[in-house]
Design an enzyme around this catalytic site. Structure first.
Site, short mmCIF file in Angstrom:
data_model
loop_
_atom_site.label_atom_id
_atom_site.label_comp_id
_atom_site.label_asym_id
_atom_site.label_seq_id
_atom_site.Cartn_x
_atom_site.Cartn_y
_atom_site.Cartn_z
N GLU A 275 101.66 121.35 17.74
CA GLU A 275 100.82 120.43 16.97
C GLU A 275 99.72 121.25 16.29
OE1 GLU A 275 99.69 116.54 18.30
OE2 GLU A 275 97.69 116.74 17.43
N HIS B 145 106.56 106.89 23.30
CA HIS B 145 106.23 107.06 24.71
C HIS B 145 107.22 106.16 25.46
CE1 HIS B 145 101.95 107.89 23.18
NE2 HIS B 145 102.50 109.04 23.52
N ASP C 131 93.22 114.58 14.64
CA ASP C 131 94.45 114.03 14.05
C ASP C 131 94.28 113.64 12.59
OD1 ASP C 131 95.82 114.35 16.47
OD2 ASP C 131 95.37 112.32 17.15
N ASP D 55 106.26 102.67 25.15
CA ASP D 55 106.39 102.07 23.81
C ASP D 55 107.77 101.44 23.70
OD1 ASP D 55 103.91 103.08 22.85
OD2 ASP D 55 104.85 105.00 22.35
N ASP E 278 89.79 116.15 19.24
CA ASP E 278 91.09 116.15 18.55
C ASP E 278 91.06 115.08 17.47
OD1 ASP E 278 93.75 116.37 17.91
OD2 ASP E 278 94.49 115.48 19.76
N HIS F 150 96.21 121.09 17.78
CA HIS F 150 96.11 121.70 19.11
C HIS F 150 95.99 123.21 19.00
CE1 HIS F 150 98.34 118.02 21.06
NE2 HIS F 150 97.31 117.67 20.33
C1 GLO Z 1 97.55 114.05 21.81
C2 GLO Z 1 98.96 114.31 21.58
C3 GLO Z 1 99.79 113.05 21.63
C4 GLO Z 1 101.23 113.38 21.91
C5 GLO Z 1 102.05 112.14 22.14
C6 GLO Z 1 103.47 112.49 22.51
O1 GLO Z 1 96.71 114.86 21.60
O2 GLO Z 1 99.14 114.99 20.39
O3 GLO Z 1 99.68 112.34 20.42
O4 GLO Z 1 101.77 114.11 20.85
O5 GLO Z 1 101.46 111.42 23.16
O6 GLO Z 1 103.55 112.88 23.82
MG MG Z 2 100.91 115.42 19.37
#
Ligand code: GLO
Ligand code: MG
Length: 344
Positions: A211, A50, A251, A53, A249, A214
């Site tokens: 992703e 980011h 992950d 970051d 979500d 997603h």
């Molecule tokens: C959240 C997203 C997040 C993005 C990251 C890059 O659901 O997947 O992790 O990928 O902030 O912009």
């Molecule tokens: Mg992501």
């Protein structure tokens, strides 16, 4: 470690404190430097960033301070033989973006968002990457009548165009997500992201990032979402992970919920020589209940699952698959795939 020509990345947020909406953090924050070391030790090639970051508190800094800090980060990556895959503007935490960033009703909020995203484009340049990921986290609403969705779509396009114009070398990858943090997101799928990109002022510079989770949250299959983008040469990056149905979500580690779904993502990427196109990002988080000492194993597991699945994909008898397709013997094809996944 044989990586078959692929390069792998994750972001600092993938070593996580474990907070969820109903509870506090459960692990101490890990300093960025230690995350970099872990990335290196686990055999990854690139860090995802980011904007803040790379340059903490960038809203408070002058352009020259931003440049100095970003270049310092780049030098640190160089030292370790690492690169930045992309930089993404964090447009979802600042008070100005409570009601959205590029699609906020308030013109001051929209101006803030564009200004911040331009700073992110600068950081991309200083960090030696031409790729900006736009995860459009708050571009949507909780109440359908609260925004004009047609106008919001035009505003997203205008923002993309403004960024393309601002930096003529910048490439953008739009990362769609159907919900969370917003209930009703304006760019929920790859189809939406692609449509926006094709209408941009320089479509060649606008692609997508799929992703896995997603796609699942949108009720779609990640391998099919990737295929759709690949068909147009528009898959710039991926965030592989896994997801246990239609929930928050999660992950989860890649392949840990649905190994066949993971296999098909790897198959589609490998059949389309994705290693020549982009990096494999792993947007995974350790389970909340993991102790800090073991809370990086999700990254190891995800990377190694990908590599093992490459071996499975490449071991498939292609001629046999063609024969079974022609013979319409799908049960036998199913068995061929299952046997490959079961190891014999
Ligand atoms: C959240 C997203 C997040 C993005 C990251 C890059 O659901 O997947 O992790 O990928 O902030 O912009
Ligand atoms: Mg992501």
């Amino acid at each position: 470690m044989e990586k078959y020509g692929y390069r792998f990345s994750f972001g600092p947020w993938n070593i996580h404190e474990g907070a969820d909406p109903f509870g506090p953090t459960v692990r101490p924050s890990v300093p960025f430097e230690q995350k970099l070391q872990t990335l290196k030790e686990l055999g990854f090639d690139a860090m995802q960033f980011h904007d803040d970051d790379a340059v903490p508190d960038l809203d408070e800094l002058s352009p020259s301070q931003i440049e100095a800090q970003a270049r310092q980060m780049k030098a640190r990556l160089d030292d370790l033989g690492l690169v930045a895959e992309f930089v993404a503007p964090r447009l979802w935490e600042h008070p100005m973006t409570v009601d959205g960033a590029f699609t906020a009703n308030d013109p001051k909020a929209r101006a803030y968002a564009l200004d911040r995203a331009k700073k992110c484009a600068d950081i991309c340049r200083y960090m030696g990457t031409d790729l900006m990921v736009l995860w459009l986290a708050r571009e949507g609403t909780y109440l359908r009548e609260a925004k004009d969705a047609v106008q919001a779509t035009h505003r997203l396009l205008e923002a993309v165009n403004a960024l393309l114009e601002y930096d003529p070398r910048l490439r953008i990858a739009i990362e769609p997500k159907p919900n969370e943090p917003m209930d009703l997101a304006y760019i929920p799928t790859i189809g939406h992201a692609l449509a926006l990109g094709f209408r941009a002022s320089d479509p060649a510079r606008v692609g997508t990032l799929v992703e896995s989770a997603h796609a699942v949250l949108a009720g779609l299959d990640p391998a099919d979402e990737m295929s759709f983008a690949l068909a147009f040469g528009k898959l710039g990056s991926v965030h592989l992970n896994d997801q246990n149905g239609l929930k928050f979500d999660q992950d989860r580690s890649f392949g840990s919920v649905d190994l066949r779904r993971a296999f098909n993502q790897v198959r589609v990427l490998d059949e389309n020589r994705f290693w020549e196109v982009g990096m494999v990002g792993l947007d995974v988080k350790a389970l909340r209940t993991q102790a800090p000492e073991v809370a990086t194993k999700h990254l190891r597991n995800s990377l190694h699952t990908f590599l093992r699945l490459i071996e499975v994909v490449r071991s498939l008898d292609r001629q046999r698959i063609d024969e079974l397709r022609a013979a319409r013997d799908y049960e036998e094809l199913d068995w061929l795939i299952l046997k490959a996944l079961l190891g014999r």
